[in-house]
Enzyme design. Structure first.
Site, short mmCIF file in Angstrom:
data_model
loop_
_atom_site.label_atom_id
_atom_site.label_comp_id
_atom_site.label_asym_id
_atom_site.label_seq_id
_atom_site.Cartn_x
_atom_site.Cartn_y
_atom_site.Cartn_z
N HIS A 217 80.36 133.56 37.65
CA HIS A 217 79.69 133.91 38.82
C HIS A 217 78.21 133.56 38.52
CE1 HIS A 217 83.07 136.45 40.46
NE2 HIS A 217 83.56 136.23 38.98
N TYR B 103 83.58 146.46 41.26
CA TYR B 103 84.26 145.35 40.55
C TYR B 103 85.74 145.53 40.80
CZ TYR B 103 86.66 142.18 37.55
OH TYR B 103 87.36 141.31 37.16
N ASP C 70 81.25 142.36 42.68
CA ASP C 70 82.22 141.13 42.77
C ASP C 70 83.39 141.92 43.60
OD1 ASP C 70 84.12 139.34 42.16
OD2 ASP C 70 84.43 139.43 40.19
#
Length: 271
Positions: free
Chosen positions: A262, A113, A158
């Site tokens: 998302h 992330y 991500d």
């Protein structure tokens, strides 16, 4: 052996565990990588995942922010957590699959992330943006992220950068917007190239086609104008390039009740 893997920024795993269960029951990936779990490890919904068939779980969480997790139907041999920019902010976890997962050769999986970077694309004015740029630089210089030869590695997560022109709804209008500024795109692609990674989405979908995995909560109706960005990525080492048999983005998940901003992204490999 068929091996399926999904990455999903869930934006609070406890708040959206029912959405995760809905997805799992439909798709049944072997492995699910989550970002922004937003809970300490002790508060992670372990029992729910185990009831769903995901007995093997690796966690790197923190209270209220960030957090990454790997939940798997297959056992893994090793777990590793790396810190970046000297911050203990739960942005990475990796596991290694081996004989226990009926694999003849090891498979290493990294779940990331990357910092979002705030709103001002100037590292001198915005510490969050400066942190993001340093994080991307450290990804480039991190030797374990550089698969070579026959190494079988996968990197997902991500990554908070939409690096190509058609990874955003308007290249021209987003050039000065964090996630698509030239310096971010250059640094993410430099990290990708340093490891000789294959970006599965862009290996399978022509550069001329728009591809998104994220739509802002700020839009009253996310479908109007389709103003998305491709922030969620799956990379495979070159040794796995020809093993990829399928790639899917579950766009409809953005329209589920109380969704993440998302959507899940899934790759299938024949190992």
């Amino acid at each position: 052996m068929r091996f399926s893997l999904t990455t999903w920024n869930i934006n609070s795993v406890r708040l959206r565990i029912n959405l995760v269960a809905k997805f799992i029951k439909s798709v049944r990936p072997d492995v699910l990588c989550l970002q922004e779990t937003k809970c300490i490890d002790d508060a992670f919904p372990l029992k729910r995942f185990k009831r769903l068939g995901y007995e093997h779980i690796a966690l790197n969480g923190q209270k209220g922010y960030h957090g990454v997790a790997i939940v798997s139907r297959l056992p893994f041999e090793k777990t590793d957590i790396r810190t970046f920019c000297d911050k203990l902010d739960s942005r990475h976890i990796s596991v290694e699959f081996g004989p226990g997962a009926q694999l003849a050769r090891p498979l290493v999986l990294h779940n990331f992330y990357v910092p979002a970077g705030g709103d001002i694309p100037d590292p001198a004015l915005n510490p969050k943006f400066e942190h993001k740029l340093r994080f991307l630089d450290e990804m480039k210089s991190c030797e374990p992220l550089h698969p070579r030869g026959e190494d079988r590695h996968i990197l997902v997560g991500d990554l908070n950068v939409a690096p190509h022109e058609n990874d955003v709804w308007s290249h021209k209008q987003l050039l000065k917007i964090v996630s698509h500024t030239p310096i971010e795109c250059e640094k993410l692609l430099a990290a990708q190239n340093q490891g000789d990674w294959i970006d599965v989405a862009r290996d399978r979908i022509p550069m001329s086609e728009k591809v998104y995995t994220w739509w802002s909560y700020r839009a009253a109706d996310w479908t109007v104008g389709d103003r998305g960005r491709r922030l969620d990525h799956i990379w495979v080492s070159r040794a796995l390039k020809e093993r990829v048999s399928d790639f899917r983005i579950v766009r409809d998940a953005r329209g589920w009740e109380r969704p993440s901003d998302h959507v899940p992204v899934t790759v299938t490999l024949d190992l």
